[in-house]
Motif scaffolding. Structure first.
Motif, mmCIF file in Angstrom:
data_model
loop_
_atom_site.group_PDB
_atom_site.id
_atom_site.type_symbol
_atom_site.label_atom_id
_atom_site.label_comp_id
_atom_site.label_asym_id
_atom_site.label_seq_id
_atom_site.Cartn_x
_atom_site.Cartn_y
_atom_site.Cartn_z
ATOM 1 N N GLU A 257 -11.655 18.572 11.839
ATOM 2 C CA GLU A 257 -11.122 18.832 10.505
ATOM 3 C C GLU A 257 -12.010 18.192 9.461
ATOM 4 O OE1 GLU A 257 -7.937 17.005 8.815
ATOM 5 O OE2 GLU A 257 -7.841 15.260 10.097
ATOM 6 N N CYS A 258 -11.607 18.261 8.216
ATOM 7 C CA CYS A 258 -12.404 17.645 7.160
ATOM 8 C C CYS A 258 -11.442 16.925 6.226
ATOM 9 C CB CYS A 258 -13.224 18.686 6.416
ATOM 10 S SG CYS A 258 -12.264 20.027 5.700
ATOM 11 N N THR A 259 -11.818 15.715 5.826
ATOM 12 C CA THR A 259 -10.895 14.901 5.032
ATOM 13 C C THR A 259 -11.604 14.309 3.819
ATOM 14 O OG1 THR A 259 -11.404 12.967 6.378
ATOM 15 C CG2 THR A 259 -9.473 14.258 7.014
ATOM 16 N N GLY A 260 -10.791 13.818 2.931
ATOM 17 C CA GLY A 260 -11.325 13.156 1.731
ATOM 18 C C GLY A 260 -10.537 13.488 0.487
ATOM 19 N N GLY A 261 -9.897 14.666 0.470
ATOM 20 C CA GLY A 261 -9.068 15.048 -0.677
ATOM 21 C C GLY A 261 -9.801 14.853 -1.989
ATOM 22 N N GLY A 262 -9.072 14.405 -3.013
ATOM 23 C CA GLY A 262 -9.679 14.112 -4.314
ATOM 24 C C GLY A 262 -10.842 13.155 -4.115
ATOM 25 N N SER A 263 -11.983 13.438 -4.768
ATOM 26 C CA SER A 263 -13.230 12.765 -4.388
ATOM 27 C C SER A 263 -13.395 11.376 -4.998
ATOM 28 C CB SER A 263 -14.420 13.638 -4.792
ATOM 29 O OG SER A 263 -14.347 13.888 -6.184
ATOM 30 N N LYS A 264 -12.624 11.071 -6.052
ATOM 31 C CA LYS A 264 -12.904 9.856 -6.813
ATOM 32 C C LYS A 264 -11.701 8.919 -6.778
ATOM 33 C CE LYS A 264 -14.379 8.964 -11.532
ATOM 34 N NZ LYS A 264 -14.574 9.625 -12.824
ATOM 35 N N GLU A 265 -11.977 7.617 -6.642
ATOM 36 C CA GLU A 265 -10.865 6.668 -6.616
ATOM 37 C C GLU A 265 -11.225 5.370 -7.319
ATOM 38 O OE1 GLU A 265 -7.715 5.985 -6.963
ATOM 39 O OE2 GLU A 265 -7.440 7.396 -5.310
ATOM 40 N N PHE A 266 -10.174 4.770 -7.855
ATOM 41 C CA PHE A 266 -10.307 3.497 -8.577
ATOM 42 C C PHE A 266 -9.816 2.344 -7.707
ATOM 43 C CE2 PHE A 266 -7.835 0.245 -10.781
ATOM 44 C CZ PHE A 266 -8.789 -0.295 -11.646
ATOM 45 N N ALA A 267 -10.493 1.200 -7.830
ATOM 46 C CA ALA A 267 -9.948 -0.041 -7.277
ATOM 47 C C ALA A 267 -10.254 -1.169 -8.257
ATOM 48 C CB ALA A 267 -10.552 -0.353 -5.915
ATOM 49 N N GLY A 268 -9.299 -2.028 -8.468
ATOM 50 C CA GLY A 268 -9.489 -3.128 -9.405
ATOM 51 C C GLY A 268 -9.073 -4.458 -8.796
ATOM 52 N N ILE A 269 -9.769 -5.511 -9.214
ATOM 53 C CA ILE A 269 -9.396 -6.861 -8.779
ATOM 54 C C ILE A 269 -9.125 -7.680 -10.036
ATOM 55 C CG2 ILE A 269 -10.242 -8.999 -7.706
ATOM 56 C CD1 ILE A 269 -12.002 -7.257 -5.899
ATOM 57 N N THR A 270 -7.980 -8.336 -10.061
ATOM 58 C CA THR A 270 -7.648 -9.204 -11.186
ATOM 59 C C THR A 270 -7.293 -10.582 -10.637
ATOM 60 O OG1 THR A 270 -6.679 -7.283 -12.274
ATOM 61 C CG2 THR A 270 -6.198 -9.436 -13.249
ATOM 62 N N VAL A 271 -7.971 -11.597 -11.155
ATOM 63 C CA VAL A 271 -7.665 -12.968 -10.721
ATOM 64 C C VAL A 271 -6.506 -13.475 -11.573
ATOM 65 C CG1 VAL A 271 -8.538 -15.311 -10.504
ATOM 66 C CG2 VAL A 271 -10.037 -13.375 -10.015
ATOM 67 N N ARG A 272 -5.461 -13.945 -10.890
ATOM 68 C CA ARG A 272 -4.263 -14.368 -11.622
ATOM 69 C C ARG A 272 -4.243 -15.881 -11.783
ATOM 70 N NH1 ARG A 272 0.780 -11.059 -9.157
ATOM 71 N NH2 ARG A 272 1.089 -13.113 -8.222
ATOM 72 N N ASP A 273 -3.402 -16.321 -12.682
ATOM 73 C CA ASP A 273 -3.314 -17.762 -12.951
ATOM 74 C C ASP A 273 -2.789 -18.548 -11.751
ATOM 75 O OD1 ASP A 273 -4.295 -17.372 -15.398
ATOM 76 O OD2 ASP A 273 -2.387 -17.494 -16.481
ATOM 77 N N ASP A 274 -2.057 -17.887 -10.883
ATOM 78 C CA ASP A 274 -1.515 -18.607 -9.720
ATOM 79 C C ASP A 274 -2.501 -18.602 -8.550
ATOM 80 O OD1 ASP A 274 -1.431 -15.990 -8.959
ATOM 81 O OD2 ASP A 274 0.717 -15.935 -8.531
ATOM 82 N N ASN A 275 -3.766 -18.314 -8.849
ATOM 83 C CA ASN A 275 -4.838 -18.320 -7.850
ATOM 84 C C ASN A 275 -4.742 -17.171 -6.849
ATOM 85 O OD1 ASN A 275 -5.750 -20.562 -9.093
ATOM 86 N ND2 ASN A 275 -5.114 -22.000 -7.497
ATOM 87 N N LYS A 276 -3.819 -16.270 -7.089
ATOM 88 C CA LYS A 276 -3.792 -15.091 -6.222
ATOM 89 C C LYS A 276 -4.645 -14.015 -6.883
ATOM 90 C CE LYS A 276 0.270 -16.062 -3.704
ATOM 91 N NZ LYS A 276 1.330 -15.615 -2.875
ATOM 92 N N ILE A 277 -5.078 -13.071 -6.099
ATOM 93 C CA ILE A 277 -5.767 -11.968 -6.738
ATOM 94 C C ILE A 277 -4.998 -10.674 -6.515
ATOM 95 C CG2 ILE A 277 -8.018 -13.110 -6.575
ATOM 96 C CD1 ILE A 277 -8.833 -11.148 -4.525
ATOM 97 N N GLU A 278 -4.952 -9.931 -7.596
ATOM 98 C CA GLU A 278 -4.230 -8.670 -7.545
ATOM 99 C C GLU A 278 -5.238 -7.556 -7.267
ATOM 100 O OE1 GLU A 278 -0.989 -7.694 -10.424
ATOM 101 O OE2 GLU A 278 -2.357 -6.080 -10.962
ATOM 102 N N LEU A 279 -4.934 -6.786 -6.247
ATOM 103 C CA LEU A 279 -5.769 -5.625 -5.921
ATOM 104 C C LEU A 279 -4.998 -4.380 -6.306
ATOM 105 C CD1 LEU A 279 -8.108 -4.146 -4.420
ATOM 106 C CD2 LEU A 279 -6.729 -4.335 -2.347
ATOM 107 N N SER A 280 -5.586 -3.549 -7.139
ATOM 108 C CA SER A 280 -4.904 -2.305 -7.484
ATOM 109 C C SER A 280 -5.785 -1.125 -7.113
ATOM 110 C CB SER A 280 -4.549 -2.273 -8.970
ATOM 111 O OG SER A 280 -5.697 -2.518 -9.744
#
Lengths: 269, 776
Positions: free
Chosen positions: B467-490
């Motif tokens: 088969e063939c996969t990939g769907g929509g070709s473009k994707e976003f990913a973001g990293i935000t460093v939070r004040d509680d020393n955790k990092i948010e991945l979106s």
């Protein structure tokens, strides 16, 4: 669902009185048919009288020749009951294959019988064992109880209190379940009492019925080869999305044989 | 960038505790203050003219605040829901015929369940009650539900200006070369092969809440959507004709999608309109019956499939002509599935010099069709493997040998198939052999004899898939460093229960060398993810995971500068490994976690590097789709007395390239195989000739249950990661749906080898099997 007033009496008398006072009331047992019907707005009663708190409708008791099961006993209680398992194991088996676990934890014997769905399992056991339905007014034999499609001999306001199942020498139930609903496309209950045989069929027609030709053949010779050459007429059988009448006729014979095989296997254990 | 040890491990799903203890937050768990409820009047007819609608009863009903009909809707000057299929031109060059798909029927209804009016009221019961008070004068029209019938001259016309109900035709491949291959062939085998129409049935029905903020003039839509960005654009720009920034689209936890929640629907714009009009939140959640009537459905194709081969069984050419059912309107990308969706993977993993695919896409008086898990690849694989099985049967070839001798050889890769797919990696022969050895062929005869002694028929089948996969070709990913020393991945895509919260965190944890517990995953909000490609085409890990990779790479690049500053060294001397920036041969080192902690609180660092220096926004855009493949096999037992089927054994060898989390991947394989088994044995969306849906509830629509699905033995072939993305992964989410239906069908065909199975189509219900055996 539309709004209704809800009552939960603790005695049979109070429940019957509540219903008689209501313009358009309904008893609620396990709710496995009534609740979906209410949600689809196909029934709009003004009063719902929940029978769940009435102790007189509960419990399983063995007598010398019969087992008494209260009307609001759930399918899973029947399935797990040591009393039923000891005296009528086929009945426990049957209860254990109704619907799915959610249905079995809520659905009740009395509710199933009063509804008399043409594909329900319990009517097969009640008719196949020749049980007696005790109501708040009288006792009705199974041969008279099931009248037609979703119809029973119950009068308006009459309530099933308990069902008395005679203990057979041997009995078995086999069903071919609908892959979607798990109701019986065809289910056959076979029982034997000192020479007399009862065979009941659910799912095939508009109402559960006795397959008398099988009963006679099995009374003479209680084995599957007694049924080998039987052509089951299908002219009264249901034909729907899930099975044609012709296929149901085949399943009636096959399920009868499998019920007998179940009996044989049980005896070996 | 090398990943740390956690990638590849079967880490348990962090979201499961929430889901299993009732703490998940789905649309129906959200309630906004002062909210009202929408309910919809849906057409009881499949095809009818609306002469008159009387809403006075509903308007006068207690608690009702708004009633909207098609006439009202048009007055607002709203646009129709768009069809964004990029396959949109007839073979002859004419444009695809797209009828307007308004959110409400205007003067004619075209399928049972189409929305005729919306009622908004204080409570759900009062809204439902008022719906029943609307009187509609319908004038019934002739109905057509079968796409082949719809094409015939004299068939009922669903759209006055679309002759023969033909939306589009389509071709791919070389027609002339294929004709030549057929001319030179020793054998030609042809069959008509149906792919049954099925319902997606996600466990969480569709639902949404719309809210309007009169101060900001902004709308918010909480919606059970697996594609929030594209849906937002359609609802805002095309329908409501507002700027997309004026619509904030939020998807909370989603309880399954399978494609059903990918496209656009009329209900969200309708309740957005109501929210704006009433300045109150408006809620609607479908019940199961509404879902069966109005969710998009999938498959529903009928094809004539012909295989040309030499005397020795070498495949020369493949020709497939398909009629695809679209339903009454063009769904969001409805025309895609029976056209390019089914064309691309024709020929599968076999060497074909020529293939020709032609399709007609047809309107019928049924609910709208859309991609459903696999979207054309299951149809293509089923057509191919059924015709190969029939060929082996008719010409007396060994089905295993016939397949093996035609597989593409690894040494010929990379190559471009006759349908234009670029295969860069894989080893189809090796994967086939691995699957075959799993199946214990030597034990087959003993298992078959044991079944025979029990009075059962026994069958086996094995088949590769591609088969063939990939769907929509473009994707976003973001990293935000939070004040509680955790990092948010979106990430811009959305988990529909597919475990992104776990697998994406696992990836980032592996790349940065930080604990999974330090990562907070975030998704499903157009205000916080600038773009995203939705959840479809098995793209979650392939495209979304690759975006996470890009984000991690940028983070490390930035982190290196920060580490150099903190350690007081030249950044060129720094190395990064196992989550530590260090200077080789010295004790100078700083971990990723230290960097995060120090940058969060330090004014010096903020002064030097800027606040939020370590925050990252990354994009991944793939060029070409990856090519997952594999080989599945199964053994079935058939009860000749009842026609009942029991799948005794099921084996799967899948090449998904790199495996990030084997347990999650197993879940994808099992779930998709279960859906494939469902399609093969029991699932079918049935319309009566009148256009009434016969399978409108779970009482009549059969879904596989746990005991219908065998224990699936799964093995992965990990020797051929793709170079098309930095992770080396190939999509895993749909493969089981592609692989299972034909394997189950062919195993049953094998069990029925002494009977005539020519008229058998999916679903292989017990009655069909019984009739085949007893020649009825």
């Amino acid at each position: 669902m539309i709004n209704f007033s809800f009552q939960k009496p603790t005695s049979i008398t109070d429940a019957v009185t509540a219903l008689s006072k209501s313009e358009d009331g309904l008893f609620l047992a396990g709710g496995q048919t009534l609740i979906p019907v209410l949600k689809q707005r196909l029934a709009m009663p003004c009063d719902i009288i929940d029978l769940g708190d009435i102790n007189d409708l509960k419990g399983i008791v063995a007598k010398k020749h019969s087992v008494l099961i209260g009307a609001t006993t759930t399918h899973s209680e029947v399935e797990a009951s040591p009393v039923v398992r000891e005296h009528i194991p086929a009945l426990a088996e049957l209860a254990g294959h109704i619907g799915d676990p959610h249905v079995r934890n809520l659905g009740t014997l009395g509710g199933s019988l009063a509804n008399n769905d043409p594909s329900a399992d319990y009517p097969a056991a009640v008719l196949g064992l020749g049980a007696t339905i005790h109501t708040n007014q009288r006792s009705i034999s199974s041969d008279e109880f099931f009248v037609g499609l979703f119809q029973t001999a119950l009068d308006p306001g009459e309530m099933i209190v308990r069902v008395e199942f005679p203990i057979p020498e041997k009995s078995g139930y086999a069903k071919f379940p609908n892959p979607a609903s798990r109701y019986a496309i065809v289910g056959v209950f076979v029982s034997s009492f000192s020479g007399s045989v009862r065979v009941s069929v659910t799912g095939a027609e508009s109402c559960v019925f006795r397959q008398v030709s099988f009963e006679e053949a099995l009374a003479e010779h209680f084995a599957i080869d007694a049924l080998t050459d039987f052509a089951v007429p299908s002219d009264r059988f249901n034909s729907d999305l899930h099975a044609s009448a012709e296929y149901r006729a085949q399943l009636v014979r096959v399920m009868a044989c499998r019920a007998i095989i179940m009996i044989d296997e049980e005896k070996k254990q | 960038m090398k990943a740390l040890g956690s990638i590849g491990k079967s880490i348990k799903r962090s979201e499961d505790k929430r889901f299993l203890t009732g703490q998940g937050k789905y649309v129906d768990d959200i309630n906004l203050p002062n909210q009202v409820y929408a309910a919809f009047l849906r057409s009881p007819y499949a095809h009818a003219i609306i002469n008159r609608i009387d809403t006075s009863g509903a308007l006068g009903s207690p608690g009702v605040s708004l009633v909207v009909t098609g006439t009202d809707w048009l007055k607002e000057n709203y646009g129709p829901l768009p069809c964004t299929s990029r396959i949109n031109t007839f073979v002859g060059g004419e444009k695809m015929k797209v009828p307007p798909r308004h959110c409400l029927a205007i003067d004619r209804v075209r399928f049972v369940g189409e929305i005729v009016a919306m009622v908004v009221a204080e409570t759900k019961p009062s809204a439902l009650h008022a719906v029943e008070l609307i009187e509609v004068d319908y004038e019934e029209l002739e109905v057509v539900t079968d796409p082949e019938e719809a094409l015939k001259p004299g068939a009922p016309q669903i759209w006055d200006d679309i002759p023969n109900n033909l939306c589009l035709d389509f071709e791919l491949g070389d027609r002339i070369k294929t004709a030549a291959a057929f001319d030179s062939a020793h054998y030609i085998i042809s069959r008509k092969i149906k792919n049954n129409r099925v319902a997606g049935v996600p466990i969480e029905p569709r639902g949404a809440i719309a809210n309007y903020d009169d101060d900001t003039k902004r709308l918010t839509l909480f919606n059970s959507s697996q594609n929030i960005h594209e849906n937002r654009d359609a609802y805002a720009i095309d329908v409501l004709k507002i700027e997309k920034e004026k619509l904030h689209h939020v998807a909370p936890d989603i309880g399954g999608g399978f494609g059903v929640k990918n496209g656009t629907y009329p209900e969200p714009p309708l309740i957005l309109h109501a929210a704006k009009k009433l300045c109150r939140p408006v809620k609607w959640v479908a019940d199961r019956s509404e879902s069966f009537l109005s969710d998009t459905q999938g498959r529903g194709q009928v094809s004539t499939v012909s295989l040309a081969l030499t005397k020795e069984g070498k495949f020369l050419g493949l020709r497939v002509e398909t009629v695809g059912n679209l339903g009454a309107y063009c769904g969001t990308i409805g025309p895609f599935t029976p056209t390019a969706g089914t064309a691309r993977t024709q020929g599968g993993p076999y060497g074909f010099a020529s293939i020709y695919y032609y399709a007609k896409v047809v309107f019928t008086n049924t609910a709208i069709m859309a991609p459903y898990r696999g979207a054309g690849r299951p149809e293509a694989a089923f057509q191919l493997e059924r015709i190969i099985e029939e060929t082996a049967r008719e010409l007396d070839f060994d089905p295993i040998e016939l397949r093996k001798k035609n597989l593409i050889q690894a040494k010929t890769l990379p190559l471009r198939t006759a349908m234009g797919l670029d295969i860069d990696s894989g080893n189809f022969v090796e994967v086939f052999d691995q699957a075959l050895s799993l199946t214990d062929r030597t034990g087959f005869s003993a298992r078959a004899s044991a079944a025979t002694r029990r009075g059962k028929l026994y069958g086996f089948a094995i088949a590769p898939y591609l088969e063939c996969t990939g769907g929509g070709s473009k994707e976003f990913a973001g990293i935000t460093v939070r004040d509680d020393n955790k990092i948010e991945l979106s990430v811009g895509s959305h988990s529909t229960g597919t475990g992104h919260e776990t697998s994406f965190a696992q990836l980032l944890s592996g790349y940065l060398g930080i604990g999974v517990d330090s990562i907070v995953f975030f998704q499903g909000d157009t205000d916080r993810t600038p773009f995203g490609g939705g959840h479809g085409g098995s793209r979650g890990m392939e495209v979304g995971g690759s975006a996470v990779y890009e984000a991690a790479s940028t983070f490390i690049k930035k982190g290196r500068l920060l580490a150099a500053y903190i350690l007081g060294v030249e950044n060129s001397r720094l190395q990064f490994s196992n989550g530590v920036f260090f200077v080789s041969g010295t004790d100078k080192s700083v971990t990723s976690e230290d960097l995060i902690a120090q940058s969060a609180g330090s004014e010096v660092i903020n002064g030097e590097f800027g606040y939020g220096y370590l925050n990252v926004s990354a994009t991944f855009e793939r060029e070409i789709m990856s090519i997952p493949n594999g080989c599945h096999a199964c053994e079935v037992e058939v009860d000749p007395e009842t026609g009942g089927i029991n799948i005794v054994n099921y084996w799967a060898v899948d090449d998904f390239g790199t495996i990030v989390n084997g347990m999650l991947t197993d879940g994808q394989v099992m779930g998709a195989v279960a859906q494939g088994i469902g399609q093969a044995l029991m699932e079918e969306s049935v319309y009566a000739d009148s256009g009434q849906l016969m399978t409108g509830s779970l009482i009549d629509y059969a879904l596989p249950r746990a005991f219908d699905v065998p224990n699936i033995r799964i093995q992965y072939y990990e020797e051929a990661p793709t170079k098309k993305n930095p992770l080396g992964v190939k999509g895993a989410g749909e493969a089981g749906c592609v692989a299972a239906p034909h394997v189950v069908f062919n195993a049953i065909a094998d069990a029925l080898r002494n009977f005539n199975i020519e008229s058998l189509d999916m679903p292989l219900t017990s009655e069909k099997i019984w009739r085949t055996i007893h020649r009825r």
